[in-house]
Design a protein around this motif. Structure first.
Motif, PDB file in Angstrom:
ATOM      1  N   TYR A  29       0.857  -1.168   0.000  1.00 44.57           N
ATOM      2  CA  TYR A  29       0.000   0.000   0.000  1.00 44.57           C
ATOM      3  C   TYR A  29       0.898   1.225   0.000  1.00 44.57           C
ATOM      4  O   TYR A  29       1.872   1.297   0.729  1.00 44.57           O
ATOM      5  N   PHE A  30       0.565   2.182  -0.820  1.00 44.92           N
ATOM      6  CA  PHE A  30       1.325   3.409  -0.946  1.00 44.92           C
ATOM      7  C   PHE A  30       0.458   4.536  -0.412  1.00 44.92           C
ATOM      8  O   PHE A  30      -0.669   4.726  -0.881  1.00 44.92           O
ATOM      9  N   ILE A  31       0.958   5.237   0.584  1.00 42.37           N
ATOM     10  CA  ILE A  31       0.221   6.355   1.164  1.00 42.37           C
ATOM     11  C   ILE A  31       1.094   7.593   1.002  1.00 42.37           C
ATOM     12  O   ILE A  31       2.211   7.639   1.490  1.00 42.37           O
ATOM     13  N   ASP A  32       0.587   8.560   0.294  1.00 43.60           N
ATOM     14  CA  ASP A  32       1.331   9.787   0.039  1.00 43.60           C
ATOM     15  C   ASP A  32       0.524  10.945   0.578  1.00 43.60           C
ATOM     16  O   ASP A  32      -0.639  11.114   0.230  1.00 43.60           O
ATOM     17  N   THR A  33       1.130  11.716   1.444  1.00 44.98           N
ATOM     18  CA  THR A  33       0.399  12.824   2.039  1.00 44.98           C
ATOM     19  C   THR A  33       1.351  13.959   2.367  1.00 44.98           C
ATOM     20  O   THR A  33       2.561  13.789   2.378  1.00 44.98           O
TER      21      THR A  33
END
Length: 83
Positions: free
Chosen positions: A13-17
């Motif tokens: 899972y890739f979470i970019d914030t």
């Protein structure tokens, strides 16, 4: 010769914030999952201590991050075509 089967980790899972006025990225992507873990300990779903989350809970926590407005992208490396 027979090769032994090996488990290959190929999904993530890739979470970019980014930070915002009301909360930093770190506060959301670290503190929120920690709070999910504390809730799971208090409800008896997991025992206290430091360990990886069981898959079912990890998926649930990722969904909670999405509901909180974080962009989560599922990546299956083996399903991607290479150039």
């Amino acid at each position: 010769m027979v090769k032994q089967a090996k488990t290959i980790w190929h999904k993530s899972y890739f979470i970019d914030t980014a930070g915002a006025i009301n909360a930093s990225a770190m506060s959301r992507l670290v503190s929120l999952p920690v709070s999910f873990a504390v809730e799971s300990v208090l409800s008896g779903d997991i025992s206290a201590g430091v360990s990886g989350a069981p898959d079912a809970l990890a998926y649930d926590w990722i969904k909670k991050l999405e509901l909180a407005g974080e962009k989560v992208e599922y990546i299956d490396v083996l399903a991607q075509k290479t150039a």
